[in-house]
Write a protein that holds these residues in place. Structure first.
Motif, PDB file in Angstrom:
ATOM      1  N   VAL A  14       0.797  -1.214   0.000  1.00 11.29           N
ATOM      2  CA  VAL A  14       0.000   0.000   0.000  1.00 11.29           C
ATOM      3  C   VAL A  14       0.830   1.264   0.000  1.00 11.29           C
ATOM      4  CG1 VAL A  14      -1.890  -1.126   1.209  1.00 11.29           C
ATOM      5  CG2 VAL A  14      -0.137   0.052   2.532  1.00 11.29           C
ATOM      6  N   VAL A  15       2.122   1.130  -0.211  1.00  6.77           N
ATOM      7  CA  VAL A  15       2.968   2.315  -0.223  1.00  6.77           C
ATOM      8  C   VAL A  15       2.540   3.276  -1.325  1.00  6.77           C
ATOM      9  CG1 VAL A  15       5.286   3.147  -0.685  1.00  6.77           C
ATOM     10  CG2 VAL A  15       4.942   1.173   0.760  1.00  6.77           C
ATOM     11  N   SER A  16       2.471   4.524  -0.974  1.00  7.45           N
ATOM     12  CA  SER A  16       2.193   5.544  -1.971  1.00  7.45           C
ATOM     13  C   SER A  16       3.501   6.019  -2.579  1.00  7.45           C
ATOM     14  CB  SER A  16       1.482   6.732  -1.307  1.00  7.45           C
ATOM     15  OG  SER A  16       1.498   7.843  -2.155  1.00  7.45           O
ATOM     16  N   CYS A  17       3.626   5.932  -3.894  1.00  4.68           N
ATOM     17  CA  CYS A  17       4.856   6.387  -4.533  1.00  4.68           C
ATOM     18  C   CYS A  17       5.031   7.887  -4.377  1.00  4.68           C
ATOM     19  CB  CYS A  17       4.848   6.012  -6.013  1.00  4.68           C
ATOM     20  SG  CYS A  17       4.900   4.222  -6.278  1.00  4.68           S
ATOM     21  N   GLY A  18       3.956   8.609  -4.148  1.00  2.00           N
ATOM     22  CA  GLY A  18       4.061  10.048  -4.023  1.00  2.00           C
ATOM     23  C   GLY A  18       4.677  10.499  -2.722  1.00  2.00           C
ATOM     24  N   ASN A  19       4.431   9.776  -1.661  1.00  5.39           N
ATOM     25  CA  ASN A  19       4.992  10.175  -0.369  1.00  5.39           C
ATOM     26  C   ASN A  19       5.379   8.926   0.412  1.00  5.39           C
ATOM     27  OD1 ASN A  19       5.688  11.184   2.110  1.00  5.39           O
ATOM     28  ND2 ASN A  19       3.952  12.621   2.212  1.00  5.39           N
ATOM     29  N   VAL A  20       6.630   8.537   0.258  1.00  4.47           N
ATOM     30  CA  VAL A  20       7.078   7.290   0.854  1.00  4.47           C
ATOM     31  C   VAL A  20       6.992   7.340   2.372  1.00  4.47           C
ATOM     32  CG1 VAL A  20       8.793   5.538   0.365  1.00  4.47           C
ATOM     33  CG2 VAL A  20       8.931   7.693  -0.795  1.00  4.47           C
ATOM     34  N   PHE A  21       7.186   8.512   2.930  1.00  3.42           N
ATOM     35  CA  PHE A  21       7.232   8.618   4.383  1.00  3.42           C
ATOM     36  C   PHE A  21       5.873   8.363   5.034  1.00  3.42           C
ATOM     37  CE2 PHE A  21      10.904  11.271   3.237  1.00  3.42           C
ATOM     38  CZ  PHE A  21      11.859  10.579   3.945  1.00  3.42           C
ATOM     39  N   ASP A  22       4.795   8.689   4.343  1.00  3.48           N
ATOM     40  CA  ASP A  22       3.484   8.607   4.962  1.00  3.48           C
ATOM     41  C   ASP A  22       3.106   7.183   5.354  1.00  3.48           C
ATOM     42  OD1 ASP A  22       3.153  11.265   4.762  1.00  3.48           O
ATOM     43  OD2 ASP A  22       1.886  11.222   2.973  1.00  3.48           O
ATOM     44  N   ILE A 118      23.143   5.223   1.828  1.00  2.00           N
ATOM     45  CA  ILE A 118      23.702   4.953   0.500  1.00  2.00           C
ATOM     46  C   ILE A 118      24.018   3.461   0.366  1.00  2.00           C
ATOM     47  CG2 ILE A 118      25.597   5.455  -1.091  1.00  2.00           C
ATOM     48  CD1 ILE A 118      25.807   8.238   0.259  1.00  2.00           C
ATOM     49  N   ASP A 119      24.583   2.878   1.428  1.00  2.00           N
ATOM     50  CA  ASP A 119      24.851   1.435   1.412  1.00  2.00           C
ATOM     51  C   ASP A 119      23.569   0.646   1.179  1.00  2.00           C
ATOM     52  OD1 ASP A 119      27.560   1.798   1.971  1.00  2.00           O
ATOM     53  OD2 ASP A 119      27.269   1.661   4.136  1.00  2.00           O
ATOM     54  N   GLN A 135      13.318   2.942  -3.553  1.00  2.00           N
ATOM     55  CA  GLN A 135      12.862   4.318  -3.653  1.00  2.00           C
ATOM     56  C   GLN A 135      12.939   5.028  -2.296  1.00  2.00           C
ATOM     57  OE1 GLN A 135      12.205   6.309  -6.151  1.00  2.00           O
ATOM     58  NE2 GLN A 135      11.729   7.984  -4.730  1.00  2.00           N
ATOM     59  N   LEU A 136      12.670   4.318  -1.230  1.00  2.00           N
ATOM     60  CA  LEU A 136      12.760   4.928   0.093  1.00  2.00           C
ATOM     61  C   LEU A 136      14.177   5.416   0.366  1.00  2.00           C
ATOM     62  CD1 LEU A 136      11.689   5.598   2.928  1.00  2.00           C
ATOM     63  CD2 LEU A 136      12.408   3.309   3.609  1.00  2.00           C
ATOM     64  N   TRP A 137      15.156   4.540   0.150  1.00  2.00           N
ATOM     65  CA  TRP A 137      16.544   4.952   0.393  1.00  2.00           C
ATOM     66  C   TRP A 137      16.928   6.109  -0.531  1.00  2.00           C
ATOM     67  CZ3 TRP A 137      17.023   2.796   4.743  1.00  2.00           C
ATOM     68  CH2 TRP A 137      16.736   1.462   4.978  1.00  2.00           C
ATOM     69  N   LEU A 138      16.529   6.016  -1.792  1.00  2.00           N
ATOM     70  CA  LEU A 138      16.875   7.054  -2.757  1.00  2.00           C
ATOM     71  C   LEU A 138      16.257   8.396  -2.402  1.00  2.00           C
ATOM     72  CD1 LEU A 138      18.129   7.953  -5.452  1.00  2.00           C
ATOM     73  CD2 LEU A 138      16.061   7.108  -6.597  1.00  2.00           C
ATOM     74  N   SER A 139      15.052   8.378  -1.850  1.00  2.00           N
ATOM     75  CA  SER A 139      14.354   9.631  -1.540  1.00  2.00           C
ATOM     76  C   SER A 139      15.116  10.485  -0.536  1.00  2.00           C
ATOM     77  CB  SER A 139      12.950   9.332  -1.006  1.00  2.00           C
ATOM     78  OG  SER A 139      13.014   8.759   0.299  1.00  2.00           O
ATOM     79  N   ILE A 140      15.990   9.869   0.246  1.00  2.00           N
ATOM     80  CA  ILE A 140      16.753  10.634   1.239  1.00  2.00           C
ATOM     81  C   ILE A 140      17.868  11.443   0.583  1.00  2.00           C
ATOM     82  CG2 ILE A 140      18.037  10.473   3.420  1.00  2.00           C
ATOM     83  CD1 ILE A 140      15.127   9.526   3.540  1.00  2.00           C
ATOM     84  N   PHE A 141      18.389  10.971  -0.545  1.00  2.00           N
ATOM     85  CA  PHE A 141      19.558  11.606  -1.156  1.00  2.00           C
ATOM     86  C   PHE A 141      19.330  13.101  -1.399  1.00  2.00           C
ATOM     87  CE2 PHE A 141      21.931   7.882  -3.400  1.00  2.00           C
ATOM     88  CZ  PHE A 141      21.711   7.056  -2.312  1.00  2.00           C
ATOM     89  N   ASP A 142      18.295  13.420  -2.166  1.00  3.33           N
ATOM     90  CA  ASP A 142      18.123  14.823  -2.555  1.00  3.33           C
ATOM     91  C   ASP A 142      17.596  15.667  -1.412  1.00  3.33           C
ATOM     92  OD1 ASP A 142      16.724  17.065  -4.758  1.00  3.33           O
ATOM     93  OD2 ASP A 142      18.695  16.201  -5.128  1.00  3.33           O
ATOM     94  N   LYS A 143      16.847  15.063  -0.503  1.00  7.06           N
ATOM     95  CA  LYS A 143      16.414  15.806   0.682  1.00  7.06           C
ATOM     96  C   LYS A 143      17.639  16.206   1.516  1.00  7.06           C
ATOM     97  CE  LYS A 143      11.946  13.412   1.000  1.00  7.06           C
ATOM     98  NZ  LYS A 143      11.037  14.542   0.834  1.00  7.06           N
TER      99      LYS A 143
END
Length: 488
Positions: A14-22, A118-119, A135-143
């Motif tokens: 049920v993960v939303s691709c728009g907001n992984v954190f939610d 990153i690991d 995608q969760l790990w990747l979402s942290i990079f640009d933030k």
């Protein structure tokens, strides 16, 4: 059936691709790996896995450790803290878990805190089954990329006595290299090394983002590390002309030249040479790495013992060996070998590694030996030292040329066995993950400064410093990237 470590399969769907954190992880989900059918002995080294298998024990353990870092230290995950939302002002790691403390003292820890993230991205498969996790790990990079320079500026503009603020009063553009500028050269080094690691992680799958991170790292290094802090003859007022990279530059002038500013800069220069597509740049950066190496060899490195002294104060070396300085010196020498294919650089790297393993471990119960924490490293700056060492320890473990160096036979296996021993002991005893009994503090997964002991409730209540947590996460992640020589 694939066993999900941090969440149920249903939650993943049920993960939303728009907001992984939610929706990706709730704070009530278990972050404890299931005990494997044949658990690893907590004292003896694990035989090791040289492939990153999502069903492997250390893959699952690393998922737990890195997710705990996000769950407890990355503000957008702290959903119960209403004032902290998912905006750029909060895109940095806090000083202790659950926002118990958030202070300027952990600015340079930001670079090392994202290292295990990153690991995690690197080891997560690119298949559809793992798409949301990756995608969760990747979402942290640009933030992180947007938030860290703002975090630095926010703190520096509130320090009434800080000379950094006085030196750069006109800074307004967070997107320029100025946003990463700091009077402490090593603080900038750590950020550049992380930006290069993000480039390495994304170079194939997202070359545009990768190029952005590499370009920013290069800009910071060129302008504020090499041009500003390398002490070349003829640079004028504020420089002695005796080479080496200063540890700190501010409005009061210069200071000592430290291993923590020279070792990381050597790695950066060598990596920029390695990744450069311009022939002139490739040569230029290789020469800079060589210049830093020669200065460290003649001023900080003891070729008899393998010790890298902490600093050069103008008249001699000062300060004993520290794990992070040993690590970055090893890393710099190894990268010079990679760009030159000259084995002379591996000789001091091996010597420094041997000193660390033979002389910088302390006894723990049952005859186990663990990498030392620095003196006074229960909190504050020094808590990240071991994590930094492990980052470059992995590289020398994985370097096959060590085997054919003089007296090199068996060293890589010895080093790997030590790494595996630390991971086994810290994961099971330091965290209380016991055979068949789960964990002593369910849902905590917090690493203390003393790897030989379980974290106490009192320590957890007071707050576990970010440096301690990231070092533990880096250690567990390392078991997925370090190669067991006996399995090659």
């Amino acid at each position: 059936m694939k066993k999900m470590l941090l969440m149920t399969l249903a939650a993943l769907v049920v993960v939303s691709c728009g907001n992984v954190f939610d929706e990706y992880y709730s704070r009530t989900d278990s972050i404890i790996p299931e005990t494997p059918e044949e658990p690893v002995d907590p004292v003896k080294p694990d035989p090791g896995e040289v492939t990153v298998d999502p069903d492997s024990y250390w893959y699952k353990a690393a998922d737990s450790a890195s997710m705990a870092l996000l769950n407890r230290y990355w503000p957008p995950m702290l959903t119960e803290v209403a004032a902290w939302n998912d905006s750029y002002l909060n895109w940095h790691f806090t000083n202790s878990q659950d926002k118990k403390a958030d202070a300027n003292s952990n600015y340079w820890h930001q670079a090392h805190a994202i290292d295990p993230i990153i690991d995690a991205y690197n080891r997560t498969p690119t298949t559809k089954e793992y798409e949301d996790e990756k995608q969760l790990w990747l979402s942290i990079f640009d933030k992180w990329y947007q938030g860290v320079p703002r975090f630095q500026w926010m703190w520096n503009t509130t320090w009434s006595s800080n000379s950094w603020k006085n030196a750069f009063p006109s800074f307004t553009n967070y997107d320029s290299a100025d946003g990463w500028r700091n009077e402490y050269i090593d603080d900038m080094d750590w950020m550049v090394l992380t930006l290069i690691r993000m480039y390495e992680a994304l170079a194939v799958n997202d070359p545009d983002a990768a190029a952005k991170y590499l370009a920013k790292g290069k800009e910071i290094y060129d302008n504020f590390i090499w041009d500003w802090a390398w002490d070349a003859p003829g640079k004028g007022t504020g420089y002695s002309g005796t080479y080496g990279i200063y540890w700190k530059r501010d409005t009061s002038g210069t200071s000592s030249k430290n291993a923590c500013s020279n070792g990381p800069s050597m790695i950066i220069a060598a990596k920029l040479s390695y990744y450069s597509t311009d022939t002139d740049d490739k040569t230029k950066y290789a020469q800079q790495a060589e210049d830093i190496y020669e200065w460290m060899i003649s001023h900080l490195y003891n070729s008899t013992s393998g010790v890298v002294a902490d600093n050069w104060n103008g008249s001699g070396s000062s300060g004993g060996a520290l794990t992070y300085n040993q690590g970055t010196f090893i890393g710099g020498c190894h990268w010079l070998y990679k760009i030159t294919d000259d084995e002379k650089y591996l000789t001091p790297a091996i010597k420094a590694t041997e000193y660390t393993i033979n002389s910088m471990q302390s006894a723990a119960p049952n005859g186990t030996r663990l990498l030392q924490s620095s003196s006074g490293a229960t909190e504050g700056n020094n808590t990240a030292f071991r994590g930094i060492y492990i980052r470059y320890f992995i590289d020398i473990i994985n370097e096959p040329t060590v085997d054919v160096m003089p007296n090199g036979t068996g060293l890589r296996q010895k080093w790997y066995d030590n790494l595996a021993n630390w991971a086994n002991y810290v994961w099971r005893d330091g965290l209380g993950v016991d055979k068949g009994t789960g964990i002593s503090n369910p849902g905590q997964l917090l690493f203390g400064y003393d790897w030989s002991k379980k974290v106490t409730d009192a320590e957890i209540s007071a707050g576990i410093n970010l440096g301690n947590q990231l070092s533990g996460a880096i250690l567990v992640e390392a078991m997925n990237t370090a190669k067991n020589p006996s399995a090659e």
